[in-house]
Design a protein around this motif. Structure first.
Motif, PDB file in Angstrom:
ATOM      1  N   LEU A  66      16.720   7.957   8.380  1.00 52.76           N
ATOM      2  CA  LEU A  66      16.937   6.516   8.528  1.00 52.76           C
ATOM      3  C   LEU A  66      16.378   6.001   9.855  1.00 52.76           C
ATOM      4  O   LEU A  66      15.804   4.909   9.915  1.00 52.76           O
ATOM      5  CB  LEU A  66      18.426   6.200   8.416  1.00 52.76           C
ATOM      6  CG  LEU A  66      19.055   6.484   7.035  1.00 52.76           C
ATOM      7  CD1 LEU A  66      20.557   6.251   7.079  1.00 52.76           C
ATOM      8  CD2 LEU A  66      18.409   5.612   5.961  1.00 52.76           C
ATOM      9  N   LEU A  67      16.518   6.804  10.922  1.00 61.71           N
ATOM     10  CA  LEU A  67      15.918   6.433  12.205  1.00 61.71           C
ATOM     11  C   LEU A  67      14.407   6.334  12.070  1.00 61.71           C
ATOM     12  O   LEU A  67      13.782   5.376  12.564  1.00 61.71           O
ATOM     13  CB  LEU A  67      16.288   7.481  13.258  1.00 61.71           C
ATOM     14  CG  LEU A  67      15.576   7.349  14.616  1.00 61.71           C
ATOM     15  CD1 LEU A  67      15.992   6.059  15.315  1.00 61.71           C
ATOM     16  CD2 LEU A  67      15.882   8.561  15.506  1.00 61.71           C
ATOM     17  N   GLY A  68      13.811   7.315  11.404  1.00 62.57           N
ATOM     18  CA  GLY A  68      12.361   7.296  11.213  1.00 62.57           C
ATOM     19  C   GLY A  68      11.898   6.117  10.385  1.00 62.57           C
ATOM     20  O   GLY A  68      10.894   5.466  10.720  1.00 62.57           O
ATOM     21  N   ILE A  69      12.619   5.816   9.318  1.00 64.49           N
ATOM     22  CA  ILE A  69      12.271   4.679   8.465  1.00 64.49           C
ATOM     23  C   ILE A  69      12.305   3.381   9.254  1.00 64.49           C
ATOM     24  O   ILE A  69      11.375   2.557   9.194  1.00 64.49           O
ATOM     25  CB  ILE A  69      13.239   4.601   7.265  1.00 64.49           C
ATOM     26  CG1 ILE A  69      12.912   5.682   6.226  1.00 64.49           C
ATOM     27  CG2 ILE A  69      13.192   3.213   6.618  1.00 64.49           C
ATOM     28  CD1 ILE A  69      11.652   5.446   5.434  1.00 64.49           C
ATOM     29  N   CYS A  70      13.370   3.174  10.028  1.00 60.22           N
ATOM     30  CA  CYS A  70      13.512   1.930  10.793  1.00 60.22           C
ATOM     31  C   CYS A  70      12.446   1.830  11.880  1.00 60.22           C
ATOM     32  O   CYS A  70      11.824   0.773  12.061  1.00 60.22           O
ATOM     33  CB  CYS A  70      14.907   1.851  11.412  1.00 60.22           C
ATOM     34  SG  CYS A  70      16.251   1.675  10.210  1.00 60.22           S
ATOM     35  N   GLY A  71      12.225   2.920  12.619  1.00 60.18           N
ATOM     36  CA  GLY A  71      11.223   2.899  13.686  1.00 60.18           C
ATOM     37  C   GLY A  71       9.820   2.715  13.145  1.00 60.18           C
ATOM     38  O   GLY A  71       9.009   1.974  13.717  1.00 60.18           O
ATOM     39  N   ASN A  72       9.519   3.364  12.041  1.00 57.95           N
ATOM     40  CA  ASN A  72       8.204   3.237  11.415  1.00 57.95           C
ATOM     41  C   ASN A  72       7.972   1.807  10.937  1.00 57.95           C
ATOM     42  O   ASN A  72       6.909   1.212  11.192  1.00 57.95           O
ATOM     43  CB  ASN A  72       8.109   4.235  10.258  1.00 57.95           C
ATOM     44  CG  ASN A  72       6.758   4.223   9.569  1.00 57.95           C
ATOM     45  OD1 ASN A  72       6.607   3.605   8.520  1.00 57.95           O
ATOM     46  ND2 ASN A  72       5.790   4.918  10.133  1.00 57.95           N
ATOM     47  N   PHE A  73       8.969   1.227  10.277  1.00 58.53           N
ATOM     48  CA  PHE A  73       8.842  -0.143   9.771  1.00 58.53           C
ATOM     49  C   PHE A  73       8.686  -1.136  10.920  1.00 58.53           C
ATOM     50  O   PHE A  73       7.842  -2.043  10.864  1.00 58.53           O
ATOM     51  CB  PHE A  73      10.059  -0.496   8.923  1.00 58.53           C
ATOM     52  CG  PHE A  73      10.065  -1.919   8.423  1.00 58.53           C
ATOM     53  CD1 PHE A  73       9.178  -2.322   7.439  1.00 58.53           C
ATOM     54  CD2 PHE A  73      10.935  -2.845   8.955  1.00 58.53           C
ATOM     55  CE1 PHE A  73       9.162  -3.640   6.986  1.00 58.53           C
ATOM     56  CE2 PHE A  73      10.933  -4.160   8.513  1.00 58.53           C
ATOM     57  CZ  PHE A  73      10.048  -4.557   7.522  1.00 58.53           C
ATOM     58  N   TYR A  74       9.485  -0.971  11.970  1.00 60.87           N
ATOM     59  CA  TYR A  74       9.427  -1.893  13.105  1.00 60.87           C
ATOM     60  C   TYR A  74       8.037  -1.904  13.734  1.00 60.87           C
ATOM     61  O   TYR A  74       7.476  -2.973  14.013  1.00 60.87           O
ATOM     62  CB  TYR A  74      10.472  -1.491  14.141  1.00 60.87           C
ATOM     63  CG  TYR A  74      10.386  -2.261  15.433  1.00 60.87           C
ATOM     64  CD1 TYR A  74      10.676  -3.621  15.479  1.00 60.87           C
ATOM     65  CD2 TYR A  74       9.989  -1.628  16.618  1.00 60.87           C
ATOM     66  CE1 TYR A  74      10.583  -4.330  16.676  1.00 60.87           C
ATOM     67  CE2 TYR A  74       9.900  -2.326  17.808  1.00 60.87           C
ATOM     68  CZ  TYR A  74      10.202  -3.675  17.833  1.00 60.87           C
ATOM     69  OH  TYR A  74      10.107  -4.375  19.010  1.00 60.87           O
ATOM     70  N   HIS A  75       7.463  -0.736  13.928  1.00 65.42           N
ATOM     71  CA  HIS A  75       6.142  -0.688  14.572  1.00 65.42           C
ATOM     72  C   HIS A  75       5.027  -1.122  13.618  1.00 65.42           C
ATOM     73  O   HIS A  75       4.001  -1.647  14.067  1.00 65.42           O
ATOM     74  CB  HIS A  75       5.893   0.703  15.152  1.00 65.42           C
ATOM     75  CG  HIS A  75       6.724   0.961  16.376  1.00 65.42           C
ATOM     76  ND1 HIS A  75       7.968   1.551  16.319  1.00 65.42           N
ATOM     77  CD2 HIS A  75       6.505   0.667  17.692  1.00 65.42           C
ATOM     78  CE1 HIS A  75       8.471   1.628  17.539  1.00 65.42           C
ATOM     79  NE2 HIS A  75       7.613   1.117  18.392  1.00 65.42           N
ATOM     80  N   HIS A  76       5.223  -0.937  12.314  1.00 68.49           N
ATOM     81  CA  HIS A  76       4.277  -1.520  11.368  1.00 68.49           C
ATOM     82  C   HIS A  76       4.332  -3.050  11.419  1.00 68.49           C
ATOM     83  O   HIS A  76       3.301  -3.724  11.282  1.00 68.49           O
ATOM     84  CB  HIS A  76       4.575  -1.034   9.948  1.00 68.49           C
ATOM     85  CG  HIS A  76       4.044   0.334   9.665  1.00 68.49           C
ATOM     86  ND1 HIS A  76       4.505   1.129   8.634  1.00 68.49           N
ATOM     87  CD2 HIS A  76       3.063   1.065  10.272  1.00 68.49           C
ATOM     88  CE1 HIS A  76       3.851   2.272   8.627  1.00 68.49           C
ATOM     89  NE2 HIS A  76       2.972   2.256   9.603  1.00 68.49           N
ATOM     90  N   CYS A  77       5.538  -3.597  11.610  1.00 76.09           N
ATOM     91  CA  CYS A  77       5.666  -5.052  11.756  1.00 76.09           C
ATOM     92  C   CYS A  77       4.905  -5.537  12.985  1.00 76.09           C
ATOM     93  O   CYS A  77       4.220  -6.570  12.937  1.00 76.09           O
ATOM     94  CB  CYS A  77       7.140  -5.440  11.856  1.00 76.09           C
ATOM     95  SG  CYS A  77       8.068  -5.341  10.312  1.00 76.09           S
ATOM     96  N   LEU A  78       5.032  -4.823  14.095  1.00 75.99           N
ATOM     97  CA  LEU A  78       4.308  -5.202  15.307  1.00 75.99           C
ATOM     98  C   LEU A  78       2.801  -5.164  15.078  1.00 75.99           C
ATOM     99  O   LEU A  78       2.068  -6.062  15.524  1.00 75.99           O
ATOM    100  CB  LEU A  78       4.688  -4.280  16.468  1.00 75.99           C
ATOM    101  CG  LEU A  78       6.132  -4.368  16.981  1.00 75.99           C
ATOM    102  CD1 LEU A  78       6.352  -3.364  18.112  1.00 75.99           C
ATOM    103  CD2 LEU A  78       6.453  -5.784  17.454  1.00 75.99           C
ATOM    104  N   LEU A  79       2.325  -4.130  14.388  1.00 77.36           N
ATOM    105  CA  LEU A  79       0.892  -4.031  14.096  1.00 77.36           C
ATOM    106  C   LEU A  79       0.425  -5.183  13.226  1.00 77.36           C
ATOM    107  O   LEU A  79      -0.676  -5.727  13.408  1.00 77.36           O
ATOM    108  CB  LEU A  79       0.581  -2.701  13.412  1.00 77.36           C
ATOM    109  CG  LEU A  79       0.607  -1.447  14.278  1.00 77.36           C
ATOM    110  CD1 LEU A  79       0.434  -0.198  13.417  1.00 77.36           C
ATOM    111  CD2 LEU A  79      -0.473  -1.492  15.353  1.00 77.36           C
TER     112      LEU A  79
END
Length: 261
Positions: free
Chosen positions: A161-174
């Protein structure tokens, strides 16, 4: 200690062969990235390519080809293997949700530029599909066998869940880097981009680590290690690319692991 964290699964040449194959395949792909022979997508879609001899896909089509077969494999597993207990259902959920998330990001979040070479798309798609289907099937084979002495599935779920949230957040920034109809690349900002150039890869590594701890099979551990090797090599190549394209790229920004690599 490691044996206490691994399923006492049936002795099988198939299981051993699959575990070795996934690790060797991803390790070879990682080595090719390190020496500059890239899978041709994202920033590297036209690096060393002979465009007249290659079939190009739009980035969006190519990315959907990457993730959809693996998502469908996970989704189908709920129908093929409906009753496997808590750990098995957690593996099914994690694998399926990860690739569903990636498809949804492709459809509704990412802004694409460039193309993807069909050969590269097929290699990655087959690798993801094989990993997803095998992880679930090999987990099914453990049903009825003794569970690991050290139960890591809930720690694995937390990391997933940590990985999913962190991955999604940084994809949003990109996705916010480009304005509408912009195609060029910019130095990413925000989040962990101030210390590593590929935090989305870091969190994807954590996703697969989480899945491996939920699963606790040799194949899942091999998959997580293989993914980590490939993403480390890809992030190393990405940092080199940014250094070559932007004179003002901050030299203290690492590739994948903050302050280390």
């Amino acid at each position: 200690m490691f044996q206490a964290c691994v399923y006492q699964e049936p002795s099988s040449m198939y299981i051993t062969a699959m575990s070795v194959m996934i690790l060797l395949t991803t390790a070879c792909l990682a080595l090719l990235e390190f020496i500059g022979k890239h899978l041709q997508y994202s920033k590297f879609w036209n690096v060393g390519s002979k465009k007249s001899h290659q079939i190009l896909l739009s980035s969006k089509t190519g990315m959907l080809l990457l993730y959809t077969p693996a998502f469908l494999a996970g989704l189908a597993s709920f129908w093929i293997f409906p009753d496997g207990g808590t750990r098995f259902m957690m593996v099914q959920f994690a694998v399926t949700f990860h690739f569903l998330k990636r498809d949804l990001e492709v459809l509704f979040l990412h802004k694409f530029s460039g193309f993807m070479v069909l050969d590269s798309a097929i290699i990655i798609s087959v690798s993801y599909f094989t990993a997803a289907a095998s992880m679930i099937y090999l987990q099914y084979l453990t049903l009825g066998f003794q569970e690991p002495l050290v139960d890591l599935k809930y720690l694995g779920l937390l990391l997933f869940l940590l990985g999913i949230c962190g991955n999604f957040y940084h994809h949003c920034l990109l996705s916010k880097l480009r304005e509408k109809n912009e195609k060029g690349y910019k130095i990413p900002r925000g989040g962990l981009f101030s210390i590593v150039i590929c935090p989305h890869y870091l969190f994807e590594t954590i996703i697969f680590l989480g899945i491996s701890l939920i699963s606790q099979t040799p194949f899942s551990y091999s998959t997580a290690l293989g993914v980590a090797l490939y993403l480390a090599a890809r992030s190393y190549a990405t940092r080199k690319w940014y250094l070559s394209k932007f004179e003002n790229f901050p030299k203290n920004v690492k590739s994948l692991v903050p302050y280390v690599f």
